[in-house]
Motif scaffolding. Structure first.
Motif, PDB file in Angstrom:
ATOM      1  N   GLU A 179       0.834  -1.206   0.000  1.00 50.84           N
ATOM      2  CA  GLU A 179       0.000   0.000   0.000  1.00 50.84           C
ATOM      3  C   GLU A 179       0.872   1.261   0.000  1.00 50.84           C
ATOM      4  O   GLU A 179       0.611   2.213  -0.748  1.00 50.84           O
ATOM      5  CB  GLU A 179      -0.915   0.001   1.222  1.00 50.84           C
ATOM      6  N   VAL A 180       1.914   1.271   0.828  1.00 50.69           N
ATOM      7  CA  VAL A 180       2.790   2.441   0.899  1.00 50.69           C
ATOM      8  C   VAL A 180       3.504   2.654  -0.428  1.00 50.69           C
ATOM      9  O   VAL A 180       3.588   3.780  -0.947  1.00 50.69           O
ATOM     10  CB  VAL A 180       3.806   2.281   2.045  1.00 50.69           C
ATOM     11  N   LEU A 181       4.010   1.575  -1.015  1.00 49.83           N
ATOM     12  CA  LEU A 181       4.724   1.700  -2.285  1.00 49.83           C
ATOM     13  C   LEU A 181       3.784   2.098  -3.412  1.00 49.83           C
ATOM     14  O   LEU A 181       4.172   2.845  -4.322  1.00 49.83           O
ATOM     15  CB  LEU A 181       5.432   0.393  -2.606  1.00 49.83           C
ATOM     16  N   ALA A 182       2.539   1.635  -3.359  1.00 44.08           N
ATOM     17  CA  ALA A 182       1.555   2.055  -4.361  1.00 44.08           C
ATOM     18  C   ALA A 182       1.265   3.547  -4.230  1.00 44.08           C
ATOM     19  O   ALA A 182       1.103   4.252  -5.236  1.00 44.08           O
ATOM     20  CB  ALA A 182       0.265   1.252  -4.202  1.00 44.08           C
ATOM     21  N   VAL A 183       1.228   4.060  -2.983  1.00 46.30           N
ATOM     22  CA  VAL A 183       1.038   5.501  -2.767  1.00 46.30           C
ATOM     23  C   VAL A 183       2.216   6.284  -3.339  1.00 46.30           C
ATOM     24  O   VAL A 183       2.034   7.301  -4.022  1.00 46.30           O
ATOM     25  CB  VAL A 183       0.869   5.795  -1.263  1.00 46.30           C
ATOM     26  N   LEU A 184       3.420   5.808  -3.089  1.00 40.80           N
ATOM     27  CA  LEU A 184       4.603   6.492  -3.625  1.00 40.80           C
ATOM     28  C   LEU A 184       4.584   6.502  -5.145  1.00 40.80           C
ATOM     29  O   LEU A 184       4.902   7.518  -5.781  1.00 40.80           O
ATOM     30  CB  LEU A 184       5.875   5.812  -3.119  1.00 40.80           C
ATOM     31  N   GLN A 185       4.213   5.366  -5.725  1.00 41.99           N
ATOM     32  CA  GLN A 185       4.160   5.302  -7.184  1.00 41.99           C
ATOM     33  C   GLN A 185       3.115   6.272  -7.733  1.00 41.99           C
ATOM     34  O   GLN A 185       3.327   6.929  -8.755  1.00 41.99           O
ATOM     35  CB  GLN A 185       3.848   3.877  -7.628  1.00 41.99           C
ATOM     36  N   ARG A 186       1.975   6.391  -7.041  1.00 44.02           N
ATOM     37  CA  ARG A 186       0.936   7.322  -7.470  1.00 44.02           C
ATOM     38  C   ARG A 186       1.432   8.760  -7.395  1.00 44.02           C
ATOM     39  O   ARG A 186       1.174   9.581  -8.264  1.00 44.02           O
ATOM     40  CB  ARG A 186      -0.305   7.132  -6.595  1.00 44.02           C
ATOM     41  N   LEU A 187       2.174   9.091  -6.324  1.00 48.30           N
ATOM     42  CA  LEU A 187       2.725  10.441  -6.190  1.00 48.30           C
ATOM     43  C   LEU A 187       3.712  10.749  -7.308  1.00 48.30           C
ATOM     44  O   LEU A 187       3.739  11.857  -7.853  1.00 48.30           O
ATOM     45  CB  LEU A 187       3.412  10.592  -4.828  1.00 48.30           C
ATOM     46  N   VAL A 188       4.526   9.750  -7.653  1.00 48.00           N
ATOM     47  CA  VAL A 188       5.513   9.935  -8.717  1.00 48.00           C
ATOM     48  C   VAL A 188       4.825  10.105 -10.066  1.00 48.00           C
ATOM     49  O   VAL A 188       5.113  11.039 -10.824  1.00 48.00           O
ATOM     50  CB  VAL A 188       6.496   8.749  -8.743  1.00 48.00           C
ATOM     51  N   HIS A 189       3.915   9.216 -10.366  1.00 50.11           N
ATOM     52  CA  HIS A 189       3.296   9.200 -11.695  1.00 50.11           C
ATOM     53  C   HIS A 189       2.271  10.306 -11.884  1.00 50.11           C
ATOM     54  O   HIS A 189       2.176  10.892 -12.973  1.00 50.11           O
ATOM     55  CB  HIS A 189       2.640   7.841 -11.934  1.00 50.11           C
ATOM     56  N   ASP A 190       1.468  10.592 -10.833  1.00 51.76           N
ATOM     57  CA  ASP A 190       0.352  11.531 -11.004  1.00 51.76           C
ATOM     58  C   ASP A 190       0.692  12.961 -10.597  1.00 51.76           C
ATOM     59  O   ASP A 190       0.150  13.905 -11.174  1.00 51.76           O
ATOM     60  CB  ASP A 190      -0.860  11.061 -10.192  1.00 51.76           C
ATOM     61  N   LEU A 191       1.581  13.118  -9.602  1.00 53.35           N
ATOM     62  CA  LEU A 191       1.872  14.454  -9.094  1.00 53.35           C
ATOM     63  C   LEU A 191       3.285  14.926  -9.407  1.00 53.35           C
ATOM     64  O   LEU A 191       3.642  16.061  -9.093  1.00 53.35           O
ATOM     65  CB  LEU A 191       1.647  14.500  -7.574  1.00 53.35           C
ATOM     66  N   GLY A 192       4.104  14.053 -10.006  1.00 49.07           N
ATOM     67  CA  GLY A 192       5.461  14.454 -10.345  1.00 49.07           C
ATOM     68  C   GLY A 192       6.395  14.554  -9.159  1.00 49.07           C
ATOM     69  O   GLY A 192       7.446  15.208  -9.236  1.00 49.07           O
ATOM     70  N   THR A 193       6.043  13.891  -8.034  1.00 49.22           N
ATOM     71  CA  THR A 193       6.925  13.893  -6.864  1.00 49.22           C
ATOM     72  C   THR A 193       8.214  13.133  -7.175  1.00 49.22           C
ATOM     73  O   THR A 193       8.194  12.113  -7.877  1.00 49.22           O
ATOM     74  CB  THR A 193       6.224  13.238  -5.669  1.00 49.22           C
ATOM     75  N   THR A 194       9.319  13.633  -6.684  1.00 47.42           N
ATOM     76  CA  THR A 194      10.617  12.982  -6.857  1.00 47.42           C
ATOM     77  C   THR A 194      10.936  12.189  -5.591  1.00 47.42           C
ATOM     78  O   THR A 194      10.855  12.723  -4.484  1.00 47.42           O
ATOM     79  CB  THR A 194      11.716  14.023  -7.107  1.00 47.42           C
ATOM     80  N   VAL A 195      11.293  10.938  -5.745  1.00 48.72           N
ATOM     81  CA  VAL A 195      11.535  10.063  -4.595  1.00 48.72           C
ATOM     82  C   VAL A 195      12.930   9.463  -4.687  1.00 48.72           C
ATOM     83  O   VAL A 195      13.302   8.879  -5.714  1.00 48.72           O
ATOM     84  CB  VAL A 195      10.486   8.941  -4.519  1.00 48.72           C
ATOM     85  N   LEU A 196      13.696   9.597  -3.609  1.00 40.69           N
ATOM     86  CA  LEU A 196      14.972   8.893  -3.445  1.00 40.69           C
ATOM     87  C   LEU A 196      14.813   7.988  -2.245  1.00 40.69           C
ATOM     88  O   LEU A 196      14.539   8.450  -1.137  1.00 40.69           O
ATOM     89  CB  LEU A 196      16.121   9.877  -3.244  1.00 40.69           C
ATOM     90  N   LEU A 197      14.981   6.702  -2.459  1.00 37.07           N
ATOM     91  CA  LEU A 197      14.598   5.703  -1.461  1.00 37.07           C
ATOM     92  C   LEU A 197      15.709   4.681  -1.305  1.00 37.07           C
ATOM     93  O   LEU A 197      16.244   4.171  -2.295  1.00 37.07           O
ATOM     94  CB  LEU A 197      13.296   5.042  -1.913  1.00 37.07           C
TER      95      LEU A 197
END
Length: 560
Positions: A179-197
Motif C-alpha cells: 500500500e505504501v509503495l503504491a502511494v509512492l508510485q501514485r505520487l511519482v506518476h500523477d503528481l510528479g513527486t521525486t523520490v529517493l529511497l
C-alpha cells in the motif's frame, strides 16, 4: 530535481570518507532506488539531500548537493522543509506529538497551511495509509509497523516536491508495504513527486524504481542505471533476480509476473529431477522445506537496558514454572489500555524448533513475545517456560546503553557470566569490520540490531525471541544471521521470531504461526501456511507454483 556533484562526506574522526565520488542526478518525477550492502553510505547520501548531513551529523561535505536549486550546504534542514520530506530508519525519533492525527498535521502547521487544507490532507492520508481507525490513538501504543506508517504519512501531508525515505517498509507487513509503495508510485506518476529511497528488502521495491543507484562498497562512486542492468551486476539482489541468474533468464526479471513468463522450462526441469530423484529425496516432492536443517516492542518504561539484562539473570536463578517444552501458552489473553492484544492463545514451542510469528501490523506479535519473556503479565491464562528466555526487541536502543561496542560486549559477558570475549566474537561473526571504539549510535539501524542480538546471544538462552530481526539488514548480513540461528537450533535452542520478512520465514522457519486481531488463525509447517497465502508467500513460491518451492537454495540444490 536532486543533483549530486562530486560529493564526498567525511565524518569527524574518520580516516576515510563515508561516501565519495557521488555524482548523479534524480530527475523530477522519478523514483530512484539507492541500493548496496550495509555500511556503504546510503543513509549518508540520503542525509545530504535533506540537509541533515552535515548540519546535524557534523563532518565535512565536499562537492555540491542541490535540491530544487537550493544548495543543502548553505540551507539548513528547516530551510528545505517545504521542499523535502524525510523519513529515517527510526520512526520514534521522527515524532514530535502524541497522537496520530496531531502528528499528521504538525508538518503542515509548521508551514502555515490553512486549516481547511490541513483537514482535507489529514483525511486523505489516513485513508491512503489505512490509519483511519488509529487517528486518536497515542503513538506510543502503536506497533512498530503502525508507527512507521504514521511517520510516512506525516511527510506526505505537506505535499513536498521531494521525498527521501530510508528503509520505509522495514517494519511493515507485506500488504501494508504494498500500500505504501503504491502511494509512492501514485505520487511519482500523477503528481510528479521525486523520490529517493533506500531499502534492503529489494523484493518489495525494485519493480517500482525508474533507476537504481548502486553503492557497491564504502567510498566507491555509485553506479546509476536501469534496474535490470544494475541488478545484473549488484552484490545485493532479491530472490527473483537470484532465481533469474541461476536459470540464465534474459532479460533478467524484476517482477513475479515477468519471472513466471520465463519459468515453464525451469518448472519442467525441476519436475523431471524430482521424478527421478533417488530414494530418500521423495519428501522433497511435497515438502521441499523439509530438506533444510531444523531448526518479534514493549513500552520504553519496561525495556530499560539494565533492567532487561538483569531479567535474564533472574530467569536463570528463579525460572517460571517448568515444562519439558521450551515454552507453553495456555488460553493466554492480554488486554492493555482497554485494547485486547491477545485472545485465547494456545501455543507450544519445542526445543530445537524455529517458529515464525507472522501477521499484519498490530496483530499481537510483539505482545506475545513480550509476554513470553515476562515483560507483560497475562490478563488471563498462563505462560510456562523451560528455562532462560532472551528477547531482542524491535528497538535495539532498548538494550544498548554503553559508549562503545567493546563496553557493550564487556557488560554482556559479565551479565551472562560468559567467558570474556564471547560477545565480541559474536559481533565479529555478525558484523565484520566494526571497531571496538565505535559508538552504537554511529552504527546503522541494522548494525545496532545485530549488536543487540549478540548481547542477548551471549547468554545462550534456551528460548530466543527475536522481534523483526532482519530490519535494516542486507542480504549478506541476513545470511550470516540465518547460519547462526540454524546452528543454535541444531544445538537445541528454540527460536521464535516475529517477522514481516517472508523470505526469512521461508529460509529458516520449521513452522509459521499466523496471527490476526490477537488470535491464532493458522499454525503449521511453513510450506503449508505460506504457500496458500498470496500475502505471505515468498517470491520463489509464487514464481514456481504449483510446485511448492520456498527458496532459491532449494532450487539450486535440486538442480545440482
Amino acid at each position: 530535481m536532486i543533483r549530486f556533484e562530486n560529493v564526498s562526506v567525511t565524518y569527524d574522526g574518520a580516516a576515510e570518507p563515508a561516501v565519495q565520488g557521488v555524482d548523479f542526478e534524480v530527475p523530477e518525477g522519478e523514483l530512484v532506488l539507492l541500493v548496496g550492502p550495509s555500511g556503504v553510505g546510503k543513509s549518508t547520501v540520503l542525509g545530504a539531500v535533506s540537509g541533515l548531513v552535515p548540519h546535524f551529523t557534523g563532518g565535512t561535505l565536499r562537492g555540491r548537493v542541490t535540491v530544487a536549486g537550493r544548495d543543502t550546504r548553505t540551507h539548513k534542514p528547516r530551510e528545505l522543509a517545504d521542499v523535502v520530506g524525510t523519513v529515517g530508519q527510526d520512526p520514534l525519533s521522527h515524532f514530535v506529538t502524541d497522537t496520530v492525527e496531531d502528528e499528521l498535521a504538525y508538518g503542515m502547521e509548521s508551514l502555515g497551511l490553512a486549516p481547511d487544507v490541513m483537514r482535507r490532507r489529514v483525511e486523505e492520508t489516513l485513508d491512503l495509509l489505512g490509519l483511519a481507525d488509529l487517528r486518536d490513538r497515542p503513538i506510543a501504543t502503536l506497533s512498530g509497523g503502525q508507527q512507521q506508517r504514521v511517520a510516512i504519512g506525516s511527510v506526505l501531508t505537506p505535499h513536498p516536491a521531494v521525498l527521501v525515505l530510508d528503509e520505509p517498509t522495514s517494519a511493515l507487513d507485506p500488504p501494508a508495504a504494498e500500500e505504501v509503495l503504491a502511494v509512492l508510485q501514485r505520487l511519482v506518476h500523477d503528481l510528479g513527486t521525486t523520490v529517493l529511497l533506500a531499502e534492503h528488502r529489494l523484493e518489495r521495491v525494485v519493480q517500482y524504481a525508474d533507476q537504481i543507484a548502486l553503492l557497491s562498497s564504502p567510498g566507491a562512486p555509485p553506479v546509476l542505471g536501469a534496474p535490470a542492468e544494475v541488478m545484473a551486476i549488484s552484490p545485493v539482489y532479491p530472490p527473483v533476480v537470484d532465481l533469474g541468474r541461476l536459470a540464465g533468464w534474459s532479460p533478467l526479471p524484476l517482477t513475479i509476473r515477468d519471472a513466471r513468463r520465463q519459468a515453464s522450462d525451469l518448472r519442467q526441469q525441476l519436475k523431471e529431477r524430482l521424478d527421478g530423484a533417488p530414494k530418500g529425496r521423495g519428501e522433497l516432492r511435497d515438502q521441499p522445506q523439509q530438506t533444510r536443517t531444523r531448526h518479534q516492542s514493549a513500552p520504553p518504561e519496561l525495556l530499560g537496558a539494565p533492567t532487561h539484562r538483569r531479567w535474564f539473570r533472574r530467569k536463570r536463578t528463579t525460572p517460571t514454572p517448568q515444562t519439558p517444552h521450551a515454552a507453553e501458552a495456555h488460553e493466554l489473553t492480554v488486554t492493555r489500555d482497554n485494547i485486547r492484544a491477545l485472545h485465547h492463545i494456545n501455543l507450544t514451542i519445542t526445543p530445537g524448533e524455529t517458529v515464525a510469528l507472522m501477521g499484519r501490523n498490530g496483530a499481537g506479535k510483539s505482545t506475545l513475545l513480550n509476554t513470553l519473556v515476562g515483560l507483560i503479565k497475562p490478563s488471563t491464562g498462563s505462560i510456562t517456560t523451560g528455562g532462560t528466555v532472551g528477547l531482542v526487541p524491535q528497538e535495539p536502543r532498548d538494550l544498548l546503553y554503553a559508549d562503545t561496542v567493546a563496553a557493550e560486549c564487556t557488560t554482556a559477558d559479565a551479565d551472562a557470566a560468559a567467558t570474556p570475549g564471547t560477545c565480541r566474537t559474536l559481533v565479529s561473526e555478525l558484523l565484520p569490520g566494526v571497531a571496538d571504539n565505535t559508538h552504537p549510535r554511529d552504527l546503522s539501524e541494522g548494525q545496532r540490531l545485530t549488536l543487540a542480538l549478540a548481547v542477548v546471544l551471549t547468554a545462550r538462552p534456551p528460548l530466543l525471541l527475536l522481534d523483526e530481526p532482519t530490519r535494516g539488514l542486507d542480504y549478506a548480513a541476513k545470511a550470516r544471521l540465518v547460519t547462526l540461528l540454524r546452528d543454535l537450533a541444531a544445538r537445541g535452542h528454540a527460536i521464535v521470531l516475529a517477522t514481516h520478512d517472508v523470505e526469512l520465514a521461508a529460509e529458516l522457519a520449521d513452522r509459521v504461526v499466523l496471527l490476526a486481531e490477537g488470535e491464532v488463525i493458522a499454525d503449521g509447517p511453513t510450506a503449508d501456511v505460506v504457500v496458500s497465502s498470496p500475502s505471505f508467500a515468498p517470491q520463489v513460491t509464487k514464481i514456481l507454483a504449483p510446485q511448492q518451492w520456498l527458496t532459491v537454495a532449494q532450487v539450486r540444490e535440486a538442480l545440482a
